[in-house]
Design an enzyme around this catalytic site. Structure first.
Site, PDB file in Angstrom:
ATOM      1  N   HIS A   1       3.829 -10.299  -6.272  1.00 51.51           N
ATOM      2  CA  HIS A   1       2.692  -9.485  -6.723  1.00 51.51           C
ATOM      3  C   HIS A   1       3.045  -8.023  -6.460  1.00 51.51           C
ATOM      4  O   HIS A   1       3.466  -7.671  -5.374  1.00 51.51           O
ATOM      5  CB  HIS A   1       1.425  -9.874  -5.967  1.00 51.51           C
ATOM      6  CG  HIS A   1       0.159  -9.370  -6.607  1.00 51.51           C
ATOM      7  ND1 HIS A   1      -0.096  -8.035  -6.807  1.00 51.51           N
ATOM      8  CD2 HIS A   1      -0.901 -10.038  -7.119  1.00 51.51           C
ATOM      9  CE1 HIS A   1      -1.276  -7.907  -7.407  1.00 51.51           C
ATOM     10  NE2 HIS A   1      -1.786  -9.102  -7.614  1.00 51.51           N
TER      11      HIS A   1
ATOM     12  N   HIS B   1     -13.179 -11.586  -3.669  1.00 52.30           N
ATOM     13  CA  HIS B   1     -12.819 -13.002  -3.644  1.00 52.30           C
ATOM     14  C   HIS B   1     -13.606 -13.742  -2.557  1.00 52.30           C
ATOM     15  O   HIS B   1     -13.881 -13.187  -1.499  1.00 52.30           O
ATOM     16  CB  HIS B   1     -11.322 -13.164  -3.367  1.00 52.30           C
ATOM     17  CG  HIS B   1     -10.444 -12.485  -4.384  1.00 52.30           C
ATOM     18  ND1 HIS B   1      -9.083 -12.584  -4.381  1.00 52.30           N
ATOM     19  CD2 HIS B   1     -10.751 -11.696  -5.442  1.00 52.30           C
ATOM     20  CE1 HIS B   1      -8.579 -11.883  -5.386  1.00 52.30           C
ATOM     21  NE2 HIS B   1      -9.572 -11.332  -6.047  1.00 52.30           N
TER      22      HIS B   1
ATOM     23  N   HIS C   1      -4.601 -17.569 -10.593  1.00 57.51           N
ATOM     24  CA  HIS C   1      -5.036 -17.140  -9.263  1.00 57.51           C
ATOM     25  C   HIS C   1      -6.391 -17.803  -9.041  1.00 57.51           C
ATOM     26  O   HIS C   1      -7.359 -17.461  -9.725  1.00 57.51           O
ATOM     27  CB  HIS C   1      -5.206 -15.613  -9.206  1.00 57.51           C
ATOM     28  CG  HIS C   1      -3.927 -14.875  -9.004  1.00 57.51           C
ATOM     29  ND1 HIS C   1      -3.845 -13.506  -9.089  1.00 57.51           N
ATOM     30  CD2 HIS C   1      -2.685 -15.320  -8.668  1.00 57.51           C
ATOM     31  CE1 HIS C   1      -2.592 -13.134  -8.840  1.00 57.51           C
ATOM     32  NE2 HIS C   1      -1.872 -14.210  -8.591  1.00 57.51           N
TER      33      HIS C   1
ATOM     34  N   TYR D   1      -0.603  -2.456  -5.067  1.00 58.82           N
ATOM     35  CA  TYR D   1      -1.932  -2.095  -5.561  1.00 58.82           C
ATOM     36  C   TYR D   1      -1.981  -0.671  -6.105  1.00 58.82           C
ATOM     37  O   TYR D   1      -2.947  -0.276  -6.743  1.00 58.82           O
ATOM     38  CB  TYR D   1      -2.977  -2.235  -4.447  1.00 58.82           C
ATOM     39  CG  TYR D   1      -3.204  -3.656  -4.050  1.00 58.82           C
ATOM     40  CD1 TYR D   1      -3.598  -4.588  -5.009  1.00 58.82           C
ATOM     41  CD2 TYR D   1      -3.030  -4.085  -2.741  1.00 58.82           C
ATOM     42  CE1 TYR D   1      -3.798  -5.910  -4.668  1.00 58.82           C
ATOM     43  CE2 TYR D   1      -3.230  -5.399  -2.393  1.00 58.82           C
ATOM     44  CZ  TYR D   1      -3.616  -6.305  -3.348  1.00 58.82           C
ATOM     45  OH  TYR D   1      -3.815  -7.608  -3.011  1.00 58.82           O
TER      46      TYR D   1
ATOM     47  N   GLU E   1      -5.844 -16.626  -3.473  1.00 57.65           N
ATOM     48  CA  GLU E   1      -5.901 -15.286  -2.848  1.00 57.65           C
ATOM     49  C   GLU E   1      -7.264 -15.156  -2.183  1.00 57.65           C
ATOM     50  O   GLU E   1      -7.933 -14.132  -2.276  1.00 57.65           O
ATOM     51  CB  GLU E   1      -5.750 -14.192  -3.905  1.00 57.65           C
ATOM     52  CG  GLU E   1      -4.432 -14.181  -4.649  1.00 57.65           C
ATOM     53  CD  GLU E   1      -4.444 -13.187  -5.809  1.00 57.65           C
ATOM     54  OE1 GLU E   1      -5.460 -13.115  -6.522  1.00 57.65           O
ATOM     55  OE2 GLU E   1      -3.453 -12.480  -5.987  1.00 57.65           O
TER      56      GLU E   1
ATOM     57  N   HIS F   1     -11.694 -12.754 -11.149  1.00 54.45           N
ATOM     58  CA  HIS F   1     -11.746 -11.605 -12.057  1.00 54.45           C
ATOM     59  C   HIS F   1     -12.379 -12.001 -13.391  1.00 54.45           C
ATOM     60  O   HIS F   1     -13.197 -11.260 -13.943  1.00 54.45           O
ATOM     61  CB  HIS F   1     -10.345 -11.044 -12.306  1.00 54.45           C
ATOM     62  CG  HIS F   1      -9.652 -10.575 -11.060  1.00 54.45           C
ATOM     63  ND1 HIS F   1      -8.353 -10.136 -11.067  1.00 54.45           N
ATOM     64  CD2 HIS F   1     -10.080 -10.467  -9.777  1.00 54.45           C
ATOM     65  CE1 HIS F   1      -8.000  -9.789  -9.833  1.00 54.45           C
ATOM     66  NE2 HIS F   1      -9.023  -9.991  -9.037  1.00 54.45           N
TER      67      HIS F   1
ATOM     68  N   GLU G   1      -2.077  -9.531 -15.144  1.00 50.77           N
ATOM     69  CA  GLU G   1      -3.225 -10.246 -14.596  1.00 50.77           C
ATOM     70  C   GLU G   1      -4.520  -9.704 -15.192  1.00 50.77           C
ATOM     71  O   GLU G   1      -4.711  -8.492 -15.287  1.00 50.77           O
ATOM     72  CB  GLU G   1      -3.236 -10.079 -13.062  1.00 50.77           C
ATOM     73  CG  GLU G   1      -4.439 -10.725 -12.402  1.00 50.77           C
ATOM     74  CD  GLU G   1      -4.347 -10.740 -10.876  1.00 50.77           C
ATOM     75  OE1 GLU G   1      -3.274 -10.391 -10.323  1.00 50.77           O
ATOM     76  OE2 GLU G   1      -5.349 -11.103 -10.246  1.00 50.77           O
TER      77      GLU G   1
ATOM     78  N   HIS H   1      -1.291  -5.945 -11.964  1.00 52.22           N
ATOM     79  CA  HIS H   1      -2.518  -5.485 -12.614  1.00 52.22           C
ATOM     80  C   HIS H   1      -2.078  -4.400 -13.588  1.00 52.22           C
ATOM     81  O   HIS H   1      -1.120  -3.678 -13.314  1.00 52.22           O
ATOM     82  CB  HIS H   1      -3.475  -4.897 -11.588  1.00 52.22           C
ATOM     83  CG  HIS H   1      -3.923  -5.884 -10.565  1.00 52.22           C
ATOM     84  ND1 HIS H   1      -5.031  -5.695  -9.786  1.00 52.22           N
ATOM     85  CD2 HIS H   1      -3.421  -7.074 -10.176  1.00 52.22           C
ATOM     86  CE1 HIS H   1      -5.189  -6.722  -8.973  1.00 52.22           C
ATOM     87  NE2 HIS H   1      -4.218  -7.567  -9.179  1.00 52.22           N
TER      88      HIS H   1
ATOM     89  N   ASP I   1     -14.818  -7.123  -7.866  1.00 55.43           N
ATOM     90  CA  ASP I   1     -13.639  -7.902  -7.505  1.00 55.43           C
ATOM     91  C   ASP I   1     -13.683  -8.239  -6.020  1.00 55.43           C
ATOM     92  O   ASP I   1     -13.055  -7.569  -5.219  1.00 55.43           O
ATOM     93  CB  ASP I   1     -12.394  -7.068  -7.871  1.00 55.43           C
ATOM     94  CG  ASP I   1     -11.099  -7.795  -7.557  1.00 55.43           C
ATOM     95  OD1 ASP I   1     -11.155  -8.937  -7.063  1.00 55.43           O
ATOM     96  OD2 ASP I   1     -10.033  -7.214  -7.805  1.00 55.43           O
TER      97      ASP I   1
ATOM     98  N   ARG J   1       0.825  -1.208   0.000  1.00 52.04           N
ATOM     99  CA  ARG J   1       0.000   0.000   0.000  1.00 52.04           C
ATOM    100  C   ARG J   1       0.862   1.261   0.000  1.00 52.04           C
ATOM    101  O   ARG J   1       0.386   2.348   0.300  1.00 52.04           O
ATOM    102  CB  ARG J   1      -0.951   0.008   1.198  1.00 52.04           C
ATOM    103  CG  ARG J   1      -1.692  -1.301   1.315  1.00 52.04           C
ATOM    104  CD  ARG J   1      -3.109  -1.168   1.825  1.00 52.04           C
ATOM    105  NE  ARG J   1      -3.772  -2.459   1.739  1.00 52.04           N
ATOM    106  CZ  ARG J   1      -4.574  -2.836   0.753  1.00 52.04           C
ATOM    107  NH1 ARG J   1      -4.836  -2.007  -0.228  1.00 52.04           N
ATOM    108  NH2 ARG J   1      -5.126  -4.026   0.737  1.00 52.04           N
TER     109      ARG J   1
ATOM    110  N   ASP K   1      -6.857 -14.809 -13.260  1.00 56.81           N
ATOM    111  CA  ASP K   1      -7.523 -14.835 -11.963  1.00 56.81           C
ATOM    112  C   ASP K   1      -8.965 -15.277 -12.199  1.00 56.81           C
ATOM    113  O   ASP K   1      -9.708 -14.621 -12.928  1.00 56.81           O
ATOM    114  CB  ASP K   1      -7.460 -13.430 -11.338  1.00 56.81           C
ATOM    115  CG  ASP K   1      -8.051 -13.390  -9.928  1.00 56.81           C
ATOM    116  OD1 ASP K   1      -9.211 -13.812  -9.767  1.00 56.81           O
ATOM    117  OD2 ASP K   1      -7.353 -12.935  -9.003  1.00 56.81           O
TER     118      ASP K   1
HETATM  119 ZN    ZN Z   1      -3.756  -9.335  -8.432  1.00 57.15          ZN
HETATM  120 MN    MN Z   2      -5.437 -12.085  -8.433  1.00 51.97          MN
HETATM  121 MN    MN Z   3      -8.956  -9.412  -7.004  1.00 57.10          MN
END
Ligand code: ZN
Ligand code: MN
Ligand code: MN
Length: 298
Positions: free
Chosen positions: A66, A232, A217, A69, A262, A183, A146, A106, A230, A36, A180
Site C-alpha cells: 500500500h 473503518h 479491502h 498516504y 484494514e 469506502h 483503490e 489511492h 472514511d 507518513r 474497499d
Molecule cells: Zn487504502
Molecule cells: Mn483500503
Molecule cells: Mn480508508
C-alpha cells in the site's frame, strides 16, 4: 480463501511474515516504508534477501504494497504532484525488488480544481510513473487504484471515475482496481443485500470491467451509507454488518479474490491487545464464508 490483514513492518519488512504466521493467514498488505513520509531509503541487498527468504518459508501466497498516504496524483501543487509520481516509481521499484506484483494506491483529491481536471492529472501521473525506468525494469508490477469514500474533493469514489482513468491512460494494461468495502459503502453503494450487491457489481462491470477487480479491502464502516466518511470498523460492528459481509465474501465473482482487512487493531471497549482484534475479525470472515467442496482453506 486468500485472507489476511495489513501488517506492520516495524523491525524490518521481513518481520511481517512472522505476524502472518501467528495469525495463520495466507495474504498480507504492507507499507514498503514509513507511510507518513516522502522519504525512501533504497532497499539494501540484505533487506531484499531477508524478505524473499522469509516469504519462501512462509505459507503467505499473496502480498500487496500500500502506498504512502501523502500521495495525491491529482494535486494542483507542483511539489506534491511530482513527489507523488516519484513515490509511485519508488514503490514500483521496491515491489519489483521484493517480488511483489501489486502496488495499491489511492488516486487523490482535486483540491478545488474540479473532477475533470483532477482525473486528467491522475491519468498523466500514472502515464509518467508507468513510463519510468523503474516501471520498465519491473513490467510484472501492476498498480491497483483503490475506490475512495468521497471525502472532500477526493476522486475515485464513483466507479465511473476509476473507469475514466483506465480508459484514458496509455498503460491501462498495468492498472487494476481494489474495492474497499468501507469506502464503497461510505460513497453510497448499498451492497448489503444480494440484489444490492449484484447491482453494484454490474455498475463496476460497466464502469471498468469486473475482470480488472483484483483485491478487496474488507472493512466495516463506522458511519452510515453515503456518509462520505472514511472510518473503518470491526467486521460486523459497523453499518455494513455481518449479513452485508456474508454476501460479499461468498459472491462467486468475489470469493476467489484476496481479502485484506484494514480494521482497527485495537478494541476500545474491551481493551484487547493489537493483534487480538485482527484475530477476531479474521475469525468473523472465516465464519461467514460458506464451506464448499474443494475449499481446503476456508
Ligand atoms: Zn487504502
Ligand atoms: Mn483500503
Ligand atoms: Mn480508508
Amino acid at each position: 480463501m486468500r485472507l489476511g490483514c495489513h501488517l506492520s513492518i516495524a523491525g524490518g519488512l521481513h518481520r511481517a511474515f512472522e505476524q502472518a504466521r501467528k495469525l495463520e493467514i495466507n495474504a498480507m498488505q504492507i507499507f514498503s516504508h514509513n507511510a507518513r513520509s516522502w522519504k525512501f531509503s533504497p532497499l539494501t541487498d540484505e533487506e531484499v534477501e531477508r524478505f524473499r527468504q522469509a516469504w519462501a518459508e512462509s505459507p503467505v501466497e499473496y502480498v500487496v504494497i500500500h502506498t504512502s498516504y501523502l500521495i495525491n496524483l491529482a494535486s494542483p501543487k507542483r511539489n506534491v504532484y511530482y513527489g507523488s509520481i516519484n513515490a509511485l516509481r519508488k514503490e514500483i521499484e521496491r515491489a519489483g525488488q521484493l517480488g511483489i506484483s501489486h502496488v495499491n494506491t489511492h488516486v487523490g483529491a482535486h483540491l478545488g480544481r474540479g473532477v475533470e481536471e483532477g482525473l486528467r492529472r491522475i491519468v498523466r501521473a500514472l502515464d509518467a510513473a508507468l513510463e519510468s525506468p523503474e516501471a520498465e525494469r519491473f513490467p510484472e508490477v501492476l498498480i491497483l487504484l483503490e475506490n475512495d469514500a468521497g471525502t472532500g474533493t477526493s476522486l475515485g469514489a464513483r466507479f465511473e471515475e476509476l473507469g475514466f482513468i483506465l480508459d484514458n491512460g496509455r498503460h491501462s494494461e498495468r492498472l487494476r482496481i481494489c474495492f474497499d468495502t468501507c469506502h464503497g459503502f461510505a460513497a453510497g453503494y448499498d451492497f448489503r443485500t444480494p440484489e444490492g450487491l449484484e447491482g453494484m457489481l454490474e455498475e463496476m462491470d460497466r464502469a471498468f470491467g469486473l475482470e480488472r477487480l483484483v483485491l478487496v479491502h474488507a472493512n466495516d464502516s463506522k458511519h452510515p451509507l453515503g456518509s462520505r466518511k472514511d472510518r473503518h470498523e470491526h467486521i460486523g460492528r459497523g453499518h455494513i454488518g455481518l449479513e452485508g459481509f456474508r454476501w460479499v465474501v461468498n459472491h462467486p465473482k468475489l470469493r476467489d479474490l484476496p481479502f485484506i482487512l484494514e480494521t482497527p487493531k485495537a478494541d476500545e471497549e474491551s481493551e484487547k491487545l493489537d493483534s487480538e482484534m485482527d484475530r477476531v475479525n479474521l475469525a468473523t470472515i472465516r465464519r461467514l464464508r460458506k464451506r464448499e467442496a474443494g475449499d481446503l482453506n476456508p
